[in-house]
Design a protein around this motif. Sequence first.
Motif, PDB file in Angstrom:
ATOM      1  N   CYS A  12       0.961  -1.003   0.092  1.00  0.00           N
ATOM      2  CA  CYS A  12       0.092   0.069   0.047  1.00  0.00           C
ATOM      3  C   CYS A  12       0.738   1.154  -0.086  1.00  0.00           C
ATOM      4  O   CYS A  12       1.824   1.358   0.869  1.00  0.00           O
ATOM      5  CB  CYS A  12      -0.845  -0.109   1.173  1.00  0.00           C
ATOM      6  N   VAL A  13       0.607   1.994  -0.898  1.00  0.00           N
ATOM      7  CA  VAL A  13       1.491   3.314  -0.926  1.00  0.00           C
ATOM      8  C   VAL A  13       1.212   4.316   0.141  1.00  0.00           C
ATOM      9  O   VAL A  13       2.078   5.345   0.486  1.00  0.00           O
ATOM     10  CB  VAL A  13       1.150   4.218  -2.138  1.00  0.00           C
ATOM     11  N   GLU A  20      -1.497  -4.047  -1.146  1.00  0.00           N
ATOM     12  CA  GLU A  20      -2.645  -3.463  -1.452  1.00  0.00           C
ATOM     13  C   GLU A  20      -3.660  -4.238  -1.932  1.00  0.00           C
ATOM     14  O   GLU A  20      -3.487  -4.842  -2.989  1.00  0.00           O
ATOM     15  CB  GLU A  20      -1.875  -2.202  -2.164  1.00  0.00           C
ATOM     16  N   THR A  21      -4.815  -4.382  -1.590  1.00  0.00           N
ATOM     17  CA  THR A  21      -5.931  -4.584  -2.119  1.00  0.00           C
ATOM     18  C   THR A  21      -7.350  -3.760  -2.053  1.00  0.00           C
ATOM     19  O   THR A  21      -7.052  -2.591  -1.668  1.00  0.00           O
ATOM     20  CB  THR A  21      -6.537  -6.034  -1.245  1.00  0.00           C
ATOM     21  N   ARG A  22      -8.009  -4.185  -2.825  1.00  0.00           N
ATOM     22  CA  ARG A  22      -9.261  -3.091  -2.756  1.00  0.00           C
ATOM     23  C   ARG A  22      -9.601  -2.822  -1.486  1.00  0.00           C
ATOM     24  O   ARG A  22     -10.138  -1.830  -1.155  1.00  0.00           O
ATOM     25  CB  ARG A  22     -10.305  -3.884  -3.817  1.00  0.00           C
ATOM     26  N   CYS A  29      -6.809   0.738   5.101  1.00  0.00           N
ATOM     27  CA  CYS A  29      -5.635   1.295   5.543  1.00  0.00           C
ATOM     28  C   CYS A  29      -5.828   2.376   6.271  1.00  0.00           C
ATOM     29  O   CYS A  29      -6.561   3.111   6.318  1.00  0.00           O
ATOM     30  CB  CYS A  29      -5.343   1.982   3.938  1.00  0.00           C
ATOM     31  N   PRO A  30      -4.800   2.442   7.491  1.00  0.00           N
ATOM     32  CA  PRO A  30      -5.158   3.481   8.465  1.00  0.00           C
ATOM     33  C   PRO A  30      -5.102   5.030   7.821  1.00  0.00           C
ATOM     34  O   PRO A  30      -5.824   5.591   8.416  1.00  0.00           O
ATOM     35  CB  PRO A  30      -3.631   3.364   9.234  1.00  0.00           C
ATOM     36  N   PHE A  31      -4.370   5.297   6.815  1.00  0.00           N
ATOM     37  CA  PHE A  31      -4.262   6.718   6.297  1.00  0.00           C
ATOM     38  C   PHE A  31      -5.755   6.855   5.561  1.00  0.00           C
ATOM     39  O   PHE A  31      -6.427   8.096   5.819  1.00  0.00           O
ATOM     40  CB  PHE A  31      -3.203   6.718   5.291  1.00  0.00           C
ATOM     41  N   VAL A  32      -6.132   6.052   4.828  1.00  0.00           N
ATOM     42  CA  VAL A  32      -7.409   6.160   4.224  1.00  0.00           C
ATOM     43  C   VAL A  32      -8.541   6.164   5.213  1.00  0.00           C
ATOM     44  O   VAL A  32      -9.486   7.110   5.122  1.00  0.00           O
ATOM     45  CB  VAL A  32      -7.621   5.351   3.283  1.00  0.00           C
ATOM     46  N   SER A  33      -8.525   5.453   6.442  1.00  0.00           N
ATOM     47  CA  SER A  33      -9.382   5.271   7.198  1.00  0.00           C
ATOM     48  C   SER A  33      -9.774   6.491   7.882  1.00  0.00           C
ATOM     49  O   SER A  33     -10.851   6.877   8.250  1.00  0.00           O
ATOM     50  CB  SER A  33      -9.235   4.264   8.282  1.00  0.00           C
ATOM     51  N   ILE A  34      -8.679   7.312   8.024  1.00  0.00           N
ATOM     52  CA  ILE A  34      -8.698   8.733   8.874  1.00  0.00           C
ATOM     53  C   ILE A  34      -9.567   9.641   7.794  1.00  0.00           C
ATOM     54  O   ILE A  34     -10.509  10.384   8.203  1.00  0.00           O
ATOM     55  CB  ILE A  34      -7.409   9.268   8.980  1.00  0.00           C
ATOM     56  N   VAL A  35      -9.142   9.520   6.574  1.00  0.00           N
ATOM     57  CA  VAL A  35     -10.041  10.336   5.540  1.00  0.00           C
ATOM     58  C   VAL A  35     -11.671  10.070   5.790  1.00  0.00           C
ATOM     59  O   VAL A  35     -12.394  10.909   5.969  1.00  0.00           O
ATOM     60  CB  VAL A  35      -9.366   9.979   4.136  1.00  0.00           C
TER      61      VAL A  35
END
Length: 137
Positions: A12-13, A20-22, A29-35
């Motif tokens: 995962c980038v 990295e999976t869908r 993903c911790p970063f995307v989960s924050i968003v």
Amino acid sequence: MVAWNGQAAGLCVFCQLTLETRDHLFFVCPFVSIVWSALAKGLMKTRFTTDWSFLLDYISNSNFQLVEGFLIRYLFQVVVYTVWRERNGRRHGEPSQPADTIIAWVDRQVRDQLLAIDLMGDRRYDEGFQMWLQSRV
């Protein structure tokens, strides 16, 4: 991608922690989960989740009121687009955007869409801006 090209970067980038999976990218993903959390928790309330399958079922099959349904579905679409765009940018060497910048960009997209609907004269979405602002508190 890794199956097609064994030399492709499979981590995962955003977090560099796992493949990295869908499901990881959207929205474990911790970063995307924050968003996603910052934008969706206020709308989804007790139904909030980061589980892709549940989210698709939820936005596809729930009996929302018109404005609530629009906001949740539009938010989902904008976050998926934005995360994918940021992911590709990072993969191709563009500067990384912090979560706060991505959150602010998505928030602006939702507000702009609501304003555009208002300018077109569609009064069915009048409460949308108020609902969006209340969900952001």
